[in-house]
Design an enzyme around this catalytic site. Structure first.
Site, mmCIF file in Angstrom:
data_model
loop_
_atom_site.group_PDB
_atom_site.id
_atom_site.type_symbol
_atom_site.label_atom_id
_atom_site.label_comp_id
_atom_site.label_asym_id
_atom_site.label_seq_id
_atom_site.Cartn_x
_atom_site.Cartn_y
_atom_site.Cartn_z
ATOM 1 N N LEU A 130 45.964 37.313 46.665
ATOM 2 C CA LEU A 130 45.374 38.265 45.520
ATOM 3 C C LEU A 130 45.329 37.363 44.281
ATOM 4 C CD1 LEU A 130 44.701 40.880 44.193
ATOM 5 C CD2 LEU A 130 47.092 41.175 43.933
ATOM 6 N N TYR A 188 42.086 34.755 44.533
ATOM 7 C CA TYR A 188 40.805 35.240 44.936
ATOM 8 C C TYR A 188 40.267 36.201 43.871
ATOM 9 C CZ TYR A 188 37.762 38.907 46.637
ATOM 10 O OH TYR A 188 36.944 40.024 46.829
ATOM 11 N N HIS A 189 41.270 36.571 42.995
ATOM 12 C CA HIS A 189 40.796 37.522 41.801
ATOM 13 C C HIS A 189 40.651 36.526 40.864
ATOM 14 C CE1 HIS A 189 42.025 39.602 37.757
ATOM 15 N NE2 HIS A 189 41.566 40.385 38.641
ATOM 16 N N HIS A 190 41.173 35.507 40.649
ATOM 17 C CA HIS A 190 40.610 34.479 39.708
ATOM 18 C C HIS A 190 39.127 33.923 39.786
ATOM 19 C CE1 HIS A 190 43.728 33.682 36.580
ATOM 20 N NE2 HIS A 190 44.469 33.475 37.282
#
Length: 269
Positions: A145, A148-150
């Site tokens: 998370l 991937y979010h960054h």
């Protein structure tokens, strides 16, 4: 296309001199010419993450407590100011022109107060990648998370800013607000100060609410785009929807695993 009267906004919203002088046209042009550099930053980031983990594997973890406090505190202050400035603009649009215009109006990208903070927001997604360096060097658990979010936020932010797509004011203001809470929490924790557990629950809940609102805004942009007054493109709406949906699933799973499942396990022991 919906457009606010800029002179009216200047009368109602007070600006700092650097906000007034900011060249939004130059910023948008630069992003149109250079937004693809976000892929380069993402590739370098991925190499840093996985190469760094490999490098640190046989080495002792680093403490880095003071640098982490300063890093988190600086991002907290930046996010708090950004949330206040963009929030004041969005509240003005909502109170004077209504919810639909707050989504469809492009003036967030070039209006008083907000134009500087819109550009600062998208640029900040590159240095924010540095968050992960602390996790790697301190040999903490790195969640899918997290990285991937960054990467996806960086790519989508740069991709969208260049086209001044509808919904950007909501996306950026929500993110500023959530990051103001999140980085403040990180700074306090890094300083070894105790934070009540409900505050951590609040932050994750706010992140989940942000994703729900992101999906809602994307859906409304699609609906109103058909009527010709909500400027966006189908490919942008598709990517925004997929991104927010994946975030909603990942943050909801994190919430369950961290706050609900652990509590249930504790009660059964």
């Amino acid at each position: 296309m919906l457009q606010m009267n800029e002179s009216d906004l200047h009368l109602r919203l007070s600006e700092f001199s650097f906000e007034r002088r900011f060249d939004d046209r130059g910023a948008i042009q630069w992003m149109q010419e250079n937004w693809s550099k976000s892929f380069m930053f993402s590739a370098l980031y991925a190499a840093m993450v996985f190469g760094g983990q490999h490098y640190m594997k046989p080495r002792p973890k680093l403490d880095l407590r003071l640098p982490l406090v300063l890093w988190s505190l600086s991002l907290a202050v930046f996010s708090i100011i950004g949330a206040v400035r963009t929030g004041s603009y969005m509240l003005h649009i909502l109170s004077s022109s209504g919810f639909r215009r707050s989504i469809c109006d492009q003036s967030f990208y070039n209006g008083p107060v907000s134009k500087f903070w819109a550009y600062a927001f998208v640029l900040s997604k590159a240095p924010e990648l540095g968050d992960t360096a602390f996790i790697v060097l301190r040999k903490q658990k790195l969640l899918f998370l997290h990285w991937y979010h960054h990467i996806t936020v960086l790519l989508y932010s740069w991709y969208s800013y260049k086209d001044m797509v509808a919904g950007g004011g909501w996306f950026m203001t929500m993110n500023y607000t959530v990051h103001a809470l999140m980085y403040s929490y990180y700074a306090v924790r890094a300083a070894s100060l105790r934070v009540p557990r409900p505050f951590a629950v609040l932050i994750t809940s706010a992140q989940i609410a942000q994703m729900v609102m992101g999906l809602t805004v994307s859906g409304l942009v699609y609906r109103w785009m058909q009527q010709g007054d909500c400027p966006s493109r189908m490919d942008n709406i598709t990517w925004a929807t997929l991104m927010y949906l994946s975030y909603l699933l990942l943050f909801s799973n994190f919430f369950y695993q961290t706050y609900l499942r652990r509590v249930a396990k504790t009660k059964t022991q």
